[in-house]
Structure formats: C-alpha cells, structure tokens
Design a protein around this motif. Structure first.
Motif, PDB file in Angstrom:
ATOM      1  N   GLU A   1     -50.137 -44.086  10.113  1.00 11.49           N
ATOM      2  CA  GLU A   1     -50.484 -45.439   9.661  1.00 11.49           C
ATOM      3  C   GLU A   1     -51.233 -46.206  10.749  1.00 11.49           C
ATOM      4  OE1 GLU A   1     -47.169 -46.658   6.386  1.00 11.49           O
ATOM      5  OE2 GLU A   1     -46.484 -46.645   8.477  1.00 11.49           O
ATOM      6  N   ALA A   2     -50.896 -45.951  12.014  1.00 14.29           N
ATOM      7  CA  ALA A   2     -51.593 -46.623  13.114  1.00 14.29           C
ATOM      8  C   ALA A   2     -53.063 -46.238  13.165  1.00 14.29           C
ATOM      9  CB  ALA A   2     -50.907 -46.286  14.441  1.00 14.29           C
ATOM     10  N   GLN A   3     -53.371 -45.046  12.641  1.00 12.28           N
ATOM     11  CA  GLN A   3     -54.764 -44.577  12.609  1.00 12.28           C
ATOM     12  C   GLN A   3     -55.467 -44.972  11.322  1.00 12.28           C
ATOM     13  OE1 GLN A   3     -54.498 -40.354  13.275  1.00 12.28           O
ATOM     14  NE2 GLN A   3     -53.662 -40.579  15.349  1.00 12.28           N
ATOM     15  N   GLY A   4     -54.837 -45.819  10.527  1.00 13.17           N
ATOM     16  CA  GLY A   4     -55.465 -46.325   9.306  1.00 13.17           C
ATOM     17  C   GLY A   4     -55.136 -45.539   8.057  1.00 13.17           C
ATOM     18  N   GLY A   5     -54.236 -44.566   8.155  1.00 10.17           N
ATOM     19  CA  GLY A   5     -53.883 -43.766   6.984  1.00 10.17           C
ATOM     20  C   GLY A   5     -52.910 -44.474   6.068  1.00 10.17           C
ATOM     21  N   ARG A   6     -52.939 -44.102   4.806  1.00 13.08           N
ATOM     22  CA  ARG A   6     -52.023 -44.691   3.830  1.00 13.08           C
ATOM     23  C   ARG A   6     -50.737 -43.875   3.756  1.00 13.08           C
ATOM     24  NH1 ARG A   6     -54.499 -45.694  -1.870  1.00 13.08           N
ATOM     25  NH2 ARG A   6     -54.544 -43.393  -1.815  1.00 13.08           N
ATOM     26  N   LYS A   7     -49.618 -44.561   3.609  1.00 14.50           N
ATOM     27  CA  LYS A   7     -48.326 -43.896   3.576  1.00 14.50           C
ATOM     28  C   LYS A   7     -48.242 -42.902   2.431  1.00 14.50           C
ATOM     29  CE  LYS A   7     -43.355 -44.853   3.325  1.00 14.50           C
ATOM     30  NZ  LYS A   7     -42.312 -45.904   3.282  1.00 14.50           N
ATOM     31  N   GLN A   8     -48.789 -43.260   1.260  1.00 22.35           N
ATOM     32  CA  GLN A   8     -48.673 -42.397   0.085  1.00 22.35           C
ATOM     33  C   GLN A   8     -49.509 -41.120   0.200  1.00 22.35           C
ATOM     34  OE1 GLN A   8     -49.752 -45.552   0.207  1.00 22.35           O
ATOM     35  NE2 GLN A   8     -51.241 -46.028  -1.426  1.00 22.35           N
ATOM     36  N   ASP A   9     -50.438 -41.105   1.159  1.00 23.41           N
ATOM     37  CA  ASP A   9     -51.279 -39.909   1.335  1.00 23.41           C
ATOM     38  C   ASP A   9     -50.751 -38.968   2.421  1.00 23.41           C
ATOM     39  OD1 ASP A   9     -53.014 -40.955  -0.541  1.00 23.41           O
ATOM     40  OD2 ASP A   9     -54.275 -41.936   0.963  1.00 23.41           O
ATOM     41  N   PHE A  10     -49.712 -39.371   3.117  1.00 18.29           N
ATOM     42  CA  PHE A  10     -49.267 -38.661   4.317  1.00 18.29           C
ATOM     43  C   PHE A  10     -48.934 -37.195   4.051  1.00 18.29           C
ATOM     44  CE2 PHE A  10     -45.693 -37.689   7.336  1.00 18.29           C
ATOM     45  CZ  PHE A  10     -46.472 -37.613   8.468  1.00 18.29           C
ATOM     46  N   ASN A  11     -48.073 -36.927   3.081  1.00 16.73           N
ATOM     47  CA  ASN A  11     -47.649 -35.551   2.821  1.00 16.73           C
ATOM     48  C   ASN A  11     -48.795 -34.678   2.336  1.00 16.73           C
ATOM     49  OD1 ASN A  11     -44.958 -35.824   3.575  1.00 16.73           O
ATOM     50  ND2 ASN A  11     -44.332 -36.562   1.557  1.00 16.73           N
ATOM     51  N   GLN A  12     -49.636 -35.222   1.439  1.00 15.83           N
ATOM     52  CA  GLN A  12     -50.737 -34.430   0.895  1.00 15.83           C
ATOM     53  C   GLN A  12     -51.763 -34.082   1.966  1.00 15.83           C
ATOM     54  OE1 GLN A  12     -50.834 -33.240  -2.328  1.00 15.83           O
ATOM     55  NE2 GLN A  12     -52.513 -32.007  -1.523  1.00 15.83           N
ATOM     56  N   ILE A  13     -52.053 -35.009   2.856  1.00 16.70           N
ATOM     57  CA  ILE A  13     -53.020 -34.758   3.929  1.00 16.70           C
ATOM     58  C   ILE A  13     -52.505 -33.641   4.835  1.00 16.70           C
ATOM     59  CG2 ILE A  13     -53.997 -35.720   6.043  1.00 16.70           C
ATOM     60  CD1 ILE A  13     -54.299 -38.365   4.559  1.00 16.70           C
ATOM     61  N   ARG A  14     -51.224 -33.671   5.154  1.00 22.15           N
ATOM     62  CA  ARG A  14     -50.669 -32.605   5.996  1.00 22.15           C
ATOM     63  C   ARG A  14     -50.709 -31.258   5.293  1.00 22.15           C
ATOM     64  NH1 ARG A  14     -45.137 -33.787   8.906  1.00 22.15           N
ATOM     65  NH2 ARG A  14     -44.420 -34.184   6.792  1.00 22.15           N
ATOM     66  N   ARG A  15     -50.395 -31.243   4.003  1.00 20.07           N
ATOM     67  CA  ARG A  15     -50.446 -29.999   3.249  1.00 20.07           C
ATOM     68  C   ARG A  15     -51.846 -29.416   3.241  1.00 20.07           C
ATOM     69  NH1 ARG A  15     -49.049 -30.764  -2.502  1.00 20.07           N
ATOM     70  NH2 ARG A  15     -49.514 -28.539  -2.575  1.00 20.07           N
ATOM     71  N   ASP A  16     -52.834 -30.277   2.963  1.00 18.08           N
ATOM     72  CA  ASP A  16     -54.212 -29.788   2.882  1.00 18.08           C
ATOM     73  C   ASP A  16     -54.696 -29.261   4.229  1.00 18.08           C
ATOM     74  OD1 ASP A  16     -54.193 -30.548   0.256  1.00 18.08           O
ATOM     75  OD2 ASP A  16     -55.383 -32.362   0.525  1.00 18.08           O
ATOM     76  N   GLN A  17     -54.331 -29.935   5.315  1.00 15.17           N
ATOM     77  CA  GLN A  17     -54.774 -29.507   6.636  1.00 15.17           C
ATOM     78  C   GLN A  17     -54.158 -28.171   7.017  1.00 15.17           C
ATOM     79  OE1 GLN A  17     -57.130 -31.039   8.738  1.00 15.17           O
ATOM     80  NE2 GLN A  17     -56.927 -28.992   9.647  1.00 15.17           N
ATOM     81  N   ILE A  18     -52.875 -28.018   6.740  1.00 14.87           N
ATOM     82  CA  ILE A  18     -52.199 -26.760   7.070  1.00 14.87           C
ATOM     83  C   ILE A  18     -52.775 -25.618   6.245  1.00 14.87           C
ATOM     84  CG2 ILE A  18     -49.992 -25.547   7.010  1.00 14.87           C
ATOM     85  CD1 ILE A  18     -48.712 -28.381   7.425  1.00 14.87           C
ATOM     86  N   ARG A  19     -53.021 -25.891   4.973  1.00  7.89           N
ATOM     87  CA  ARG A  19     -53.623 -24.866   4.105  1.00  7.89           C
ATOM     88  C   ARG A  19     -54.996 -24.461   4.638  1.00  7.89           C
ATOM     89  NH1 ARG A  19     -53.640 -23.893  -1.883  1.00  7.89           N
ATOM     90  NH2 ARG A  19     -55.612 -22.855  -2.332  1.00  7.89           N
ATOM     91  N   ASP A  20     -55.822 -25.448   4.982  1.00 10.92           N
ATOM     92  CA  ASP A  20     -57.169 -25.153   5.476  1.00 10.92           C
ATOM     93  C   ASP A  20     -57.114 -24.365   6.779  1.00 10.92           C
ATOM     94  OD1 ASP A  20     -58.183 -26.492   3.304  1.00 10.92           O
ATOM     95  OD2 ASP A  20     -58.670 -28.324   4.397  1.00 10.92           O
ATOM     96  N   ASP A  21     -56.200 -24.727   7.665  1.00 11.08           N
ATOM     97  CA  ASP A  21     -56.078 -24.017   8.939  1.00 11.08           C
ATOM     98  C   ASP A  21     -55.675 -22.560   8.719  1.00 11.08           C
ATOM     99  OD1 ASP A  21     -56.744 -26.319  10.263  1.00 11.08           O
ATOM    100  OD2 ASP A  21     -54.708 -26.820  10.871  1.00 11.08           O
ATOM    101  N   THR A  22     -54.766 -22.332   7.755  1.00 11.39           N
ATOM    102  CA  THR A  22     -54.308 -20.967   7.490  1.00 11.39           C
ATOM    103  C   THR A  22     -55.429 -20.116   6.894  1.00 11.39           C
ATOM    104  OG1 THR A  22     -52.070 -21.793   7.101  1.00 11.39           O
ATOM    105  CG2 THR A  22     -52.570 -19.577   6.302  1.00 11.39           C
TER     106      THR A  22
END
Length: 386
Positions: free
Chosen positions: A95-116
C-alpha cells in the motif's frame, strides 16, 4: 574403412555438476508457490484471474473450498498468527507503494506464476523437446507435462517431460491419482474450443514438486508451435534417411532463418563447407551447395539438432575392426578433441567411443530429448577409437 580399434582405458561414470541453488532460496520458492495452490489438496486454478479463498484470520493460507479450509485447520491453527503478522508487513509495503489492498493477493499470484514459467523457459532445449513431442503426437490431443523439484539445479537437469494422451487424461480415473481435477477440466475446455488448432498450438503443464510426499503445483498453459523447430526436425529426418542435394540446400536455408545471429549462422554454414572440403574432399564454390554424402549429411543433421539444444541419438554401423560394436546405440557428445574427423559418442552402458560420421546413423528413440547439461568429457573418458 574404420581405423584399427584400440583399448584405451576404463570409463568413469559421468559426474554431475553441483546444484548451485541454495536451500534458503528453495525454501522461499516453496513458500511462494504454496500461495498459488490450495493448501490442502494442492489444486491450482487453471487460468489467471481465477480466485482462491484465503484464511479469514491470516489472509495468507489459500484454499479452493470451505471444505479444504476446515480440513486443514488442525494444522494451520499453529501457524496462523505468525502468518498474519508477516502478511500485514507485506501488505503495508504494498500500500505504501500505491497498491490497492484488494489487488494484493492476485498480484502476488501472477508474479509467482510468471517467475515460475520464466524459469522453465530458460531450461536449455526444453522448449524444443516439448514442441516436437507435441507435434509428433498431435493426433492424440496430448498434454505435454514437465515437472521439476523445487530445489532443481538452475540448468534444469532434473526436469522430466512426458506425453499424456487424451485417452488417459480425459478417460482414465488413474489420472486423478497424480493430477488435480482442475487440470482435467481445463484440458477439456481447451480441446473442445473450435479455435484450438493442434497444428499451430499445443497444451502443456509445467509443474513444481515442492515436496516428495505431496502432489506438484501445476501451471497449465497454451503455447504456439514454432515452425523453425518443426521444419528443422523434418530436415534432419530427410538428411539422415537419404542422400539428396535438396535436403542439404534446405539445411543451409534453415540455418539462415533459424539463427537469431546472422553472423553465427554464416559461421556455421562456412564450417559445413570447410568440413565438406577438408574431411570429404568436396570442393564447393561460394554460394553453391556441397555435394551430399551420407557422412556429411550425418554431420549437418547433428549440427542442426545441437543448434536446437537436443540430443542426437545414433547407432553404430559399418565398423570392421570393431564389428562387435555394430548395432550399439548412444548419444553424440561432440567432436573428439584429439581427432577432428571423429565424434565422441556416449554409449548406453556409459562407455565412450570415438567414431567417424560414416560409422553411425541417426535413430529415433521415442522423441527428441534436450541435451544433457553434463556433456563435458576428457581424454580419460574414451573406451574405443573406431
């Protein structure tokens, strides 16, 4: 005629380079991957955007259903509070970086998937291996399945690839003993879509096995079949099946089209012309195609396969002084550093021989496989020079 065959030495087993990934990194990968799948049954939503349910207390542990959440509570209750505190810290930073709370879990999921998926894409030769396996078996509506342990070496030597036909993944109940139901449902939707073309696309699943006693976390996706890879395999088969000038011409054109570096492609073509002249006495003017011979075709096909980072399987033939080796099979590892006219071949029993291109033929053993990362050898690795 093959030269006198002489015994050199016993052959040590190949040694594998050490795994360079640290246990700390592997543990972090495990924690990250577990956020992508149901913490109880390990099923993984087959498409980006699908929702997992998270523990109402810590907001960290993911589940595919209330049933799985309840079944896992007896174990999760001991770690729930600690996970909540860790998530609160990560969410505050988000949130300090401007992210929305409701997007937090989905953003992490997408990043981990992309990295894998990116990790799998970097495994040398894996893409070519999977594409050719899909192409050869395209009439069976196959799933091309690649799996790796979470602590696999960065060169991907522990990645395993298999072809699963529709007759198994869609109809056989044993499929669900290993793979999640969500994967079967995803494949059914995919292959039943009118837009899916098996001549242009293939279905694959990339899986990380985070522990020995639990099923892997699976990332299903659709990939395009790359024409250069398919065409390259066809040219290799033609080159090693007959002696025709047009096949060698196709090969030279393939190198020019397939190589990302034009200078590198021209270097390979000049090397082929040099081999034709120095090894086989075939003198060719610049711009013209060398005269085909079986030995030259074998070498050119070998170079093409190695360009795609695949193994070149061979069978020994035509040996006279070492006739007992005829019919033996192995994999070409590279040129013999002591005799440039010869090629080093690792036999199926782990011994090595050094042979001319005229004394082996290309064979197919199910499908093309990516090159082993431990292809090094030294002068003490040879058993025979033939």
């Amino acid at each position: 005629m093959d030269s006198m065959c002489h015994h050199l030495c016993g052959v040590p087993k190949e040694s594998h380079p050490e795994v360079v990934e640290t246990s700390a990194t592997a543990k972090e990968q495990t924690r990250s991957l577990l956020r992508l799948a149901c913490s109880k049954c390990r099923s993984f939503p087959p498409a980006q955007g699908d929702k997992l349910r998270y523990c109402g207390r810590c907001g960290e542990k993911a589940y595919c259903s209330k049933r799985c959440a309840k079944a896992d509570w007896s174990e999760h209750m001991h770690e729930c509070e600690g996970m909540r505190r860790g998530r609160d810290i990560a969410l505050t930073e988000h949130e300090a970086q401007g992210g929305r709370k409701q997007d937090f879990n989905q953003i992490r999921r997408d990043q981990i998937r992309d990295d894998t998926l990116s990790w799998f894409a970097k495994v040398p030769g894996l893409t070519s291996e999977m594409q050719l396996l899909a192409w050869i078996n395209r009439g069976e509506s196959p799933l091309i399945y690649a799996t790796s342990p979470i602590q696999s070496a960065v060169d991907g030597r522990e990645v395993r690839v298999e072809m699963i036909p529709r007759s198994f993944w869609d109809e056989d109940p044993r499929f669900l003993d290993t793979y999640p139901e969500s994967l079967r449902e995803h494949l059914r939707r995919l292959f039943d879509e009118s837009s899916f073309d098996p001549n242009e696309q293939y279905a694959c699943a990339l899986a990380m096995q985070y522990s020995e006693d639990s099923p892997p976390i699976v990332f299903p996706n659709i990939r395009k079949l790359v024409n250069n890879v398919i065409r390259g395999a066809r040219i290799v088969e033609a080159l090693t099946a007959a002696i025709r000038a047009e096949d060698l011409a196709d090969e030279l054109a393939w190198f020019e089209n397939a190589a990302s570096d034009r200078d590198a492609a021209q270097g390979l073509i000049q090397f082929i012309r040099h081999r034709a002249s120095s090894m086989y006495g075939i003198v060719t003017q610049d711009g013209l195609v060398p005269v085909s011979t079986r030995a030259l075709n074998n070498e050119v096909a070998l170079m093409m396969v190695r360009t795609m980072l695949l193994e070149f399987d061979v069978r020994l033939i035509g040996l006279r002084s070492a006739a007992h080796l005829n019919g033996r099979e192995g994999v070409v590892r590279g040129q013999d550093p002591k005799a440039v006219e010869r090629w080093n071949i690792r036999m199926d029993d782990g011994t090595y021989i050094s042979a001319r291109a005229v004394n082996f033929e290309h064979i197919h053993r199910g499908h093309y496989k990516r090159r082993s990362p431990w292809t090094g050898f030294n002068s003490e690795s040879y058993f025979y020079s033939c």
